[in-house]
Design an enzyme around this catalytic site. Structure first.
Site: not given
Ligand code: UGA
Length: 435
Positions: A120, A150, A207, A253, A255, A263
């Site tokens: 990256t 991931r 990316k 989503l 929390a 990353c």
């Protein structure tokens, strides 16, 4: 195909082994002899589900070897650059490993070969490296092919990615590069994986913008958690409801304590630093807020834990369950969990921490913490329990069994991964994050 992978860290080791699994002849190169020795013995240098199995399998076929000798890349048709781009002092990406790897590689690149960046990097890096390559070997091509794996799903994400992006130069040179990469990724392409051919700057941006978007999504829901905390609303139910809108989607989503790892945090900081360099001082200002919301979750958890301890943590026993930045990983880089454990310890609490995989990595950074060998050991005599990483083992904890171990029935669910009802019924004071 004959492939070299330069850099055998998280990205490179998984990429090298996955390439061998796909049938290619691979040489993995790294400057760290300890890492190379471990990989050569069939030992993964970090915890990643599935990696030890495919590493042993690949070594047994003889299709992969690991070396510290960069000259061993000679003759490879494709050279993947997979070295790290850590955060530099001012937030910008530190490109010293990329530059060193390219400098070491260039004398060994032959005509017709591809140098393929996977790291990256700030947009514009590929153009600069392409100039360096052209000066060393005018008949070789530089391509950018970002990686979206991931941690915890790295092998699966490498072998069956959800998309493949090639950033190539214009014209015949680019067309030839596409053909070569199509051979590298033949199996994934045959399985129908979407493949996008773009210019190099776009590939670099795909990316960082993907990671910036994901970080923004997490901080958005964590900002809603802050609102929920002062209004008595439940952010989990809110996420379920807005997530049913297909334009929004429920994923990312959740929390809680927010994002950490090697990353997302560094990538949003580097992206903002790069936009300022590009003469756009305000374009990515919002990423500063994304970062700030994210870091505030840690303060919030420390405040809630302190409140449950009656306002003073001094000498109180705190059971910390989870140290890794996310489950199924031993990675503690920028981990919210480890940060909170260290902060409470520094404030005078007696912290006893447990993680199924990340104790050894935590010990290196925070040797001052007390580490337990099991959740039960950490829980013994605790005045408050903090669940900071949502490992399945912690989701499965029986409230009654935990109640029998602790000194006080108080639990903070930093990842909103427990059933509040079940814990309250067992007599616990339960506190989630925005619920
Ligand atoms: C991230 C991206 O998801 C990958 O696509 C990318 O390839 C990778 O960075 C990279 O740049 O190499 P990773 O760092 O493994 O992957 O972790 P994520 O699954 O994205 O999780 C990041 C953090 O966000 C974790 O601390 C996690 O607990 C947190 N998170 C995630 C939340 O707080 N809420 C969510 O809803 C999702």
């Amino acid at each position: 195909m004959r492939i070299s992978v330069i850099g055998c860290g998280y990205l490179g080791a998984v990429h090298a082994v996955s390439m061998a699994k796909l049938g290619h002849e691979v040489v993995g190169v790294d400057v760290d002899p300890v890492k190379i020795a471990a990989l050569s013995r069939g030992e993964a240098p970090f915890f990643e589900p599935g990696l030890p199995e495919i590493l042993s399998e690949a070594l047994a076929t003889g299709r992969i070897r690991f070396t510290t000798e960069i000259a061993d890349v000679a003759g490879s048709e494709v050279h993947f650059l997979a070295v790290g781009t850590p955060q530099g002092a001012d937030g910008a990406a530190d490109l010293r490993y990329v530059d060193a790897a390219v400098a070491a590689l260039l004398p060994h690149v032959g005509a017709g070969q591809l140098v393929v960046g996977k790291s990256t990097v700030p947009v514009g890096t590929a153009a600069r490296l392409a100039d360096d390559l052209a000066a060393a070997e005018p008949d070789a091509t530089l391509v950018w092919n970002p990686e979206f794996l991931r941690e915890g799903f790295a092998v699966q994400d490498t072998i069956s990615p959800d998309r493949i992006v090639y950033g190539v130069p214009d014209g015949v040179e680019g067309e030839r590069a596409v053909e070569v990469l199509d051979d590298v990724y033949a199996a994934a392409l045959a399985a129908g994986t979407p493949r996008l051919v773009v210019d190099r700057a776009t590939a670099e941006l795909v990316k960082v913008s993907a990671n910036a978007f994901l970080a923004t999504k997490i901080s958005f829901i964590n900002a809603m958690a802050e609102i929920a905390e002062v209004t008595g609303a439940d952010v989990t139910a809110l996420a379920d409801a807005i997530g049913l809108d297909a334009r929004i989607g429920r994923r990312f989503l959740n929390a809680g304590l927010g994002f950490g790892g090697g990353c997302l945090p560094k990538d949003i900081r580097a992206f903002r630093a790069r936009s300022i360099e590009l003469g756009l001082p305000h374009t990515l200002d919002f990423l500063e807020d994304v970062d700030a919301v994210n870091l505030r979750r840690r303060d919030r958890l420390v405040d809630v834990a302190t409140e449950l301890l009656g306002g003073d943590v001094q000498g109180r026993r705190v059971a910390v369950l989870g140290l890794a930045f996310k489950p199924d990983s031993d990675d503690v880089r920028d981990s919210p969990a480890l940060d909170i454990a260290a902060r409470l310890r520094a404030a005078g609490a007696v912290v006893v921490a447990y993680d199924p995989e990340a104790v050894h990595t935590s010990q290196r950074v925070h040797p001052e913490l007390t580490y337990a060998e099991s959740a039960a050991e950490a829980l013994g005599g605790a005045d408050v329990v903090l669940v900071l990483t949502e490992w399945q083992e912690f989701r499965d904890l029986e409230p009654a069994a935990v109640g029998a171990l602790v000194a006080a029935k108080a639990i903070v669910d930093g990842r909103n991964c427990l059933d509040p009802q079940a814990w309250r019924q067992a007599g616990f004071t339960y506190r989630g994050m925005g619920r």
